[in-house]
Design a protein around this motif. Structure first.
Motif, PDB file in Angstrom:
ATOM      1  N   VAL A 181      53.287  46.250  45.091  1.00 17.02           N
ATOM      2  CA  VAL A 181      54.118  45.516  46.047  1.00 17.02           C
ATOM      3  C   VAL A 181      53.599  45.666  47.472  1.00 17.02           C
ATOM      4  CG1 VAL A 181      56.404  45.460  47.130  1.00 17.02           C
ATOM      5  CG2 VAL A 181      56.201  45.584  44.645  1.00 17.02           C
ATOM      6  N   VAL A 182      53.177  46.888  47.821  1.00 23.07           N
ATOM      7  CA  VAL A 182      52.770  47.155  49.201  1.00 23.07           C
ATOM      8  C   VAL A 182      51.392  46.588  49.515  1.00 23.07           C
ATOM      9  CG1 VAL A 182      52.269  48.975  50.881  1.00 23.07           C
ATOM     10  CG2 VAL A 182      54.216  49.210  49.337  1.00 23.07           C
ATOM     11  N   PHE A 183      50.440  46.680  48.555  1.00 19.15           N
ATOM     12  CA  PHE A 183      49.055  46.361  48.890  1.00 19.15           C
ATOM     13  C   PHE A 183      48.416  45.268  48.034  1.00 19.15           C
ATOM     14  CE2 PHE A 183      49.534  50.873  50.183  1.00 19.15           C
ATOM     15  CZ  PHE A 183      49.252  50.733  51.533  1.00 19.15           C
ATOM     16  N   ALA A 184      49.073  44.802  46.988  1.00 16.82           N
ATOM     17  CA  ALA A 184      48.432  43.837  46.083  1.00 16.82           C
ATOM     18  C   ALA A 184      48.216  42.489  46.766  1.00 16.82           C
ATOM     19  CB  ALA A 184      49.274  43.651  44.829  1.00 16.82           C
ATOM     20  N   HIS A 185      47.167  41.803  46.310  1.00 15.98           N
ATOM     21  CA  HIS A 185      46.910  40.433  46.750  1.00 15.98           C
ATOM     22  C   HIS A 185      47.532  39.495  45.713  1.00 15.98           C
ATOM     23  CE1 HIS A 185      44.159  41.959  49.771  1.00 15.98           C
ATOM     24  NE2 HIS A 185      43.544  42.667  48.842  1.00 15.98           N
ATOM     25  N   PHE A 186      48.573  38.813  46.093  1.00 16.69           N
ATOM     26  CA  PHE A 186      49.270  37.941  45.147  1.00 16.69           C
ATOM     27  C   PHE A 186      48.515  36.614  45.060  1.00 16.69           C
ATOM     28  CE2 PHE A 186      52.403  40.965  46.618  1.00 16.69           C
ATOM     29  CZ  PHE A 186      53.006  41.354  45.429  1.00 16.69           C
ATOM     30  N   ASP A 187      47.665  36.513  44.046  1.00  9.93           N
ATOM     31  CA  ASP A 187      46.852  35.315  43.901  1.00  9.93           C
ATOM     32  C   ASP A 187      46.801  34.897  42.435  1.00  9.93           C
ATOM     33  OD1 ASP A 187      45.240  37.229  42.754  1.00  9.93           O
ATOM     34  OD2 ASP A 187      43.723  37.223  44.339  1.00  9.93           O
ATOM     35  N   TYR A 188      45.927  33.955  42.140  1.00  9.47           N
ATOM     36  CA  TYR A 188      45.806  33.399  40.791  1.00  9.47           C
ATOM     37  C   TYR A 188      45.412  34.462  39.778  1.00  9.47           C
ATOM     38  CZ  TYR A 188      43.478  30.994  36.930  1.00  9.47           C
ATOM     39  OH  TYR A 188      43.073  30.591  35.689  1.00  9.47           O
ATOM     40  N   TRP A 189      44.474  35.335  40.140  1.00  5.10           N
ATOM     41  CA  TRP A 189      43.995  36.346  39.206  1.00  5.10           C
ATOM     42  C   TRP A 189      45.078  37.344  38.831  1.00  5.10           C
ATOM     43  CZ3 TRP A 189      40.020  35.495  36.375  1.00  5.10           C
ATOM     44  CH2 TRP A 189      38.966  34.721  36.852  1.00  5.10           C
ATOM     45  N   LEU A 190      45.897  37.728  39.800  1.00  5.29           N
ATOM     46  CA  LEU A 190      46.985  38.655  39.506  1.00  5.29           C
ATOM     47  C   LEU A 190      47.997  38.017  38.552  1.00  5.29           C
ATOM     48  CD1 LEU A 190      48.152  41.459  40.118  1.00  5.29           C
ATOM     49  CD2 LEU A 190      49.466  40.414  41.975  1.00  5.29           C
ATOM     50  N   ALA A 191      48.286  36.729  38.788  1.00  3.08           N
ATOM     51  CA  ALA A 191      49.210  36.009  37.908  1.00  3.08           C
ATOM     52  C   ALA A 191      48.639  35.898  36.494  1.00  3.08           C
ATOM     53  CB  ALA A 191      49.501  34.622  38.474  1.00  3.08           C
ATOM     54  N   LEU A 192      47.320  35.620  36.406  1.00  6.82           N
ATOM     55  CA  LEU A 192      46.670  35.515  35.097  1.00  6.82           C
ATOM     56  C   LEU A 192      46.704  36.856  34.373  1.00  6.82           C
ATOM     57  CD1 LEU A 192      44.971  33.895  33.060  1.00  6.82           C
ATOM     58  CD2 LEU A 192      42.924  34.633  34.319  1.00  6.82           C
ATOM     59  N   PHE A 193      46.411  37.932  35.098  1.00  6.03           N
ATOM     60  CA  PHE A 193      46.450  39.273  34.510  1.00  6.03           C
ATOM     61  C   PHE A 193      47.847  39.598  33.983  1.00  6.03           C
ATOM     62  CE2 PHE A 193      47.486  43.801  35.615  1.00  6.03           C
ATOM     63  CZ  PHE A 193      46.933  44.359  34.465  1.00  6.03           C
ATOM     64  N   GLY A 194      48.871  39.286  34.772  1.00  8.15           N
ATOM     65  CA  GLY A 194      50.246  39.546  34.348  1.00  8.15           C
ATOM     66  C   GLY A 194      50.617  38.743  33.119  1.00  8.15           C
ATOM     67  N   ALA A 195      50.192  37.464  33.084  1.00  6.98           N
ATOM     68  CA  ALA A 195      50.532  36.600  31.946  1.00  6.98           C
ATOM     69  C   ALA A 195      49.822  37.054  30.672  1.00  6.98           C
ATOM     70  CB  ALA A 195      50.148  35.155  32.272  1.00  6.98           C
ATOM     71  N   VAL A 196      48.531  37.370  30.776  1.00  7.68           N
ATOM     72  CA  VAL A 196      47.771  37.806  29.594  1.00  7.68           C
ATOM     73  C   VAL A 196      48.313  39.132  29.073  1.00  7.68           C
ATOM     74  CG1 VAL A 196      45.506  38.578  28.781  1.00  7.68           C
ATOM     75  CG2 VAL A 196      45.682  36.558  30.236  1.00  7.68           C
ATOM     76  N   THR A 197      48.651  40.051  29.981  1.00  9.48           N
ATOM     77  CA  THR A 197      49.203  41.341  29.568  1.00  9.48           C
ATOM     78  C   THR A 197      50.528  41.162  28.849  1.00  9.48           C
ATOM     79  OG1 THR A 197      48.129  42.469  31.432  1.00  9.48           O
ATOM     80  CG2 THR A 197      49.954  43.614  30.374  1.00  9.48           C
ATOM     81  N   ALA A 198      51.384  40.281  29.384  1.00  9.73           N
ATOM     82  CA  ALA A 198      52.682  40.028  28.761  1.00  9.73           C
ATOM     83  C   ALA A 198      52.514  39.454  27.352  1.00  9.73           C
ATOM     84  CB  ALA A 198      53.497  39.073  29.629  1.00  9.73           C
ATOM     85  N   VAL A 199      51.591  38.501  27.188  1.00 10.23           N
ATOM     86  CA  VAL A 199      51.346  37.910  25.867  1.00 10.23           C
ATOM     87  C   VAL A 199      50.799  38.967  24.903  1.00 10.23           C
ATOM     88  CG1 VAL A 199      49.937  36.248  24.590  1.00 10.23           C
ATOM     89  CG2 VAL A 199      50.993  35.583  26.762  1.00 10.23           C
ATOM     90  N   ALA A 200      49.866  39.807  25.405  1.00  4.06           N
ATOM     91  CA  ALA A 200      49.288  40.855  24.560  1.00  4.06           C
ATOM     92  C   ALA A 200      50.350  41.850  24.105  1.00  4.06           C
ATOM     93  CB  ALA A 200      48.174  41.579  25.322  1.00  4.06           C
ATOM     94  N   LEU A 201      51.240  42.227  25.007  1.00  3.72           N
ATOM     95  CA  LEU A 201      52.293  43.182  24.659  1.00  3.72           C
ATOM     96  C   LEU A 201      53.278  42.586  23.652  1.00  3.72           C
ATOM     97  CD1 LEU A 201      53.076  44.730  28.169  1.00  3.72           C
ATOM     98  CD2 LEU A 201      51.710  45.712  26.320  1.00  3.72           C
ATOM     99  N   TRP A 202      53.456  41.277  23.687  1.00  4.66           N
ATOM    100  CA  TRP A 202      54.347  40.605  22.727  1.00  4.66           C
ATOM    101  C   TRP A 202      53.683  40.470  21.355  1.00  4.66           C
ATOM    102  CZ3 TRP A 202      53.992  35.806  20.177  1.00  4.66           C
ATOM    103  CH2 TRP A 202      55.159  35.413  19.507  1.00  4.66           C
ATOM    104  N   MET A 203      52.369  40.212  21.340  1.00  5.86           N
ATOM    105  CA  MET A 203      51.674  39.940  20.083  1.00  5.86           C
ATOM    106  C   MET A 203      51.235  41.211  19.352  1.00  5.86           C
ATOM    107  SD  MET A 203      49.239  36.645  20.863  1.00  5.86           S
ATOM    108  CE  MET A 203      48.574  36.755  19.198  1.00  5.86           C
ATOM    109  N   LEU A 204      50.840  42.241  20.094  1.00  9.77           N
ATOM    110  CA  LEU A 204      50.248  43.420  19.463  1.00  9.77           C
ATOM    111  C   LEU A 204      51.146  44.089  18.417  1.00  9.77           C
ATOM    112  CD1 LEU A 204      48.342  45.083  22.450  1.00  9.77           C
ATOM    113  CD2 LEU A 204      47.352  44.268  20.301  1.00  9.77           C
ATOM    114  N   PRO A 205      52.454  44.309  18.691  1.00  7.38           N
ATOM    115  CA  PRO A 205      53.290  44.955  17.662  1.00  7.38           C
ATOM    116  C   PRO A 205      53.394  44.133  16.386  1.00  7.38           C
ATOM    117  CG  PRO A 205      54.379  44.988  19.805  1.00  7.38           C
ATOM    118  CD  PRO A 205      53.206  44.067  19.927  1.00  7.38           C
ATOM    119  N   ARG A 206      53.132  42.838  16.466  1.00  5.43           N
ATOM    120  CA  ARG A 206      53.204  41.975  15.295  1.00  5.43           C
ATOM    121  C   ARG A 206      51.853  41.868  14.590  1.00  5.43           C
ATOM    122  NH1 ARG A 206      56.485  40.731  19.243  1.00  5.43           N
ATOM    123  NH2 ARG A 206      58.542  39.816  18.877  1.00  5.43           N
TER     124      ARG A 206
END
Length: 388
Positions: free
Chosen positions: A163-188
Motif C-alpha cells: 500500500v505504501v510503496f507499490a506501483h499500481f499498474d497493469y503488471w500488479l493487476a495481472l499478478f494479482g489476477a493470476v495469483t487469485a486464479v492459481a489459488l482457486w484452481m490448485l486445491p482442485r
C-alpha cells in the motif's frame, strides 16, 4: 574467472559445519547457519554470485511454501480468534513503535521511517518453521497456531509495503489476477494430478510445485513485488493435499534443508558488515529492543487472555518476535528503490538478523514447552475411549 565447484564446496562445507555445530550445541541449524555465514563473510569473504542468489532465493521461496502447507485449516478455524489477534497485534505494535522512534526520536524522513517500521514489524516464517521442523512442534496444535499467527503477521507486512510503496499498474493487476486464479484452481487440480502421476523417482509432484512457485515468483518480480510473497498463499492452498500425503512434504523438506535453505541462511549472515555494525551498535540494539518490547507488550497479554500456559505464552511471544525473510526483503526494497542508504540498510538488516537470533535462542534454551504431537494425542486417547 571463479571456479564454481570450489565456491560450491566452500558454501556446502560451511553448511555442513553449521549442521555439526547445531548438533553439538543443541541449537537450531538455521540460527547456526546465520552465525557461520556472518563469521565467514567477514573473514574469508563469501562470493554472492548469481547462482548463489538464485539458490538462496529459491530456498526462501520453498521454505515459505512449506510453512504454508503446515497451516491446518481445521486448527485455524478452531483457533481463529487467537491466531488472528496475535498476528495482527504482532504486526501493528512493532510497526508503530519503530516508525515513531525512527521519525520523531532520531529524525529519519517519513519514507525511511516507514521502511524501518515495516522491516521490523515482521516475524520470521523461515526461522520459526525451521525450528519447529527440527523439534517436531510443527506437528502440534500449538505449533500450527503459531505458524498461522506468523502468516497473518507477515501478511500485514506485505500489505503495508504494497500500500505504501507499490506501483499500481497493469503488471500488479495481472499478478494479482493470476495469483487469485492459481489459488482457486490448485486445491482442485493438484490432488487429481498427484493421484495420476503417483510417487515416481522423477518426482513430478515436486517439479509441478516448483513450476507454480517459480512462475508466480517471476510474475511478482515483474510487478515490482518479491518472489517469496505468493509462496505462503500457495502453501496454504495446498495444505489439505499435503496433510493427506505426509510423504510429499517430507521429500520436499529433504530437498530444501539439504541444498537450498543453507544458502539462504548463510547469505543472510554474510550480509552483515561487522565494522558497520560496531559503528552503529547502539542504534541497532535500540531497534532490536523496541521490536521485542512492543511484541511483548502486544502479544503476551493476548496469550494470557486466550489461556495459554505461562511457558507456552512466553514461547509464542518470543517466536513471534523473530524476523528474517520479510524483514530483509523490506530493507532491501528500501535500498534498491533509493528510499534508505547503505548505512541505514546495514542497521535495519542487522537488527532484523538479531531478531532471528536473540528471541529464538532464549525460547529454545529457557521456554521450550513439552508439546504432545497431535497424532500422539489422538493415539493416547484411543485406549481411554476403548476402556470407556
Amino acid at each position: 574467472m571463479e571456479n564454481v565447484w570450489l565456491v560450491s564446496a566452500v558454501w556446502l562445507g560451511l553448511a555442513l559445519l553449521a549442521s555439526v555445530i547445531s548438533i553439538r550445541v543443541a541449537m537450531s541449524v538455521a540460527l547456526v547457519e546465520i552465525i557461520v555465514g556472518g563469521v565467514a563473510g567477514n573473514t574469508i569473504g563469501l562470493h554472492l554470485t548469481e547462482w548463489v542468489n538464485f539458490l538462496a532465493g529459491f530456498g526462501a521461496i520453498l521454505l515459505t511454501f512449506l510453512a504454508g502447507t503446515e497451516i491446518d485449516p481445521t486448527v485455524v478455524r478452531k483457533h481463529f480468534k487467537s491466531s488472528m489477534s496475535i498476528g495482527v497485534v504482532g504486526f501493528l505494535a512493532p510497526y508503530v513503535g519503530v516508525l515513531f522512534y525512527a521519525r520523531y526520536v532520531i529524525g529519519w524522513p517519513w519514507p525511511q521511517a516507514q521502511i524501518a517500521g515495516i522491516s521490523l514489524s515482521t516475524t520470521s516464517v523461515a526461522v520459526v518453521y525451521a525450528v519447529m521442523v527440527e523439534t517436531g512442534f510443527n506437528k502440534t496444535e500449538m505449533g500450527k497456531i503459531i505458524l498461522a499467527a506468523c502468516f497473518i503477521n507477515d501478511l500485514g507486512t506485505v500489505f503495508a509495503l504494497g500500500v505504501v510503496f507499490a506501483h499500481f499498474d497493469y503488471w500488479l493487476a495481472l499478478f494479482g489476477a493470476v495469483t487469485a486464479v492459481a489459488l482457486w484452481m490448485l486445491p482442485r487440480f493438484a490432488p487429481w494430478f498427484f493421484a495420476r502421476v503417483g510417487h515416481r523417482v522423477s518426482e513430478p509432484e515436486t517439479k509441478f510445485i516448483s513450476l507454480v512457485l517459480l512462475g508466480l515468483g517471476g510474475l511478482a518480480s515483474v510487478a515490482g513485488s518479491e518472489a517469496v510473497l505468493p509462496a505462503y498463499l500457495v502453501g496454504m492452498a495446498l495444505a489439505p493435499a499435503f496433510l493427506a500425503d505426509p510423504e510429499l512434504p517430507h521429500r520436499m523438506r529433504i530437498i530444501a534443508f539439504t541444498i537450498l535453505t543453507p544458502f539462504y541462511f548463510l547469505k543472510a549472515g554474510s550480509l552483515v558488515d561487522f565494522h558497520a555494525v560496531l559503528s552503529a551498535a547502539g542504534l541497532i540494539a535500540v531497534f532490536l529492543a523496541i521490536k521485542m518490547a512492543t511484541k511483548f507488550v502486544g502479544i503476551l497479554p493476548l496469550t494470557k487472555a486466550f489461556r495459554f500456559g505461562a511457558r507456552e505464552g512466553m514461547y509464542t511471544t518470543l517466536l513471534m518476535s523473530t524476523g528474517l525473510t520479510f524483514g530483509t526483503i523490506s530493507a532491501l526494497f528500501g535500498l534498491t528503490n533509493h528510499i534508505i542508504d547503505q548505512q541505514q540498510y546495514t542497521i535495519l538488516v542487522t537488527a532484523v538478523i538479531g531478531s532471528a537470533l536473540v528471541p529464538t535462542i532464549i525460547a529454545q534454551r529457557w521456554f521450550q514447552p513439552s508439546f504432545k504431537p497431535i497424532e500422539d494425542a489422538a493415539r493416547s486417547a484411543r485406549p481411554a475411549e476403548e476402556e470407556a
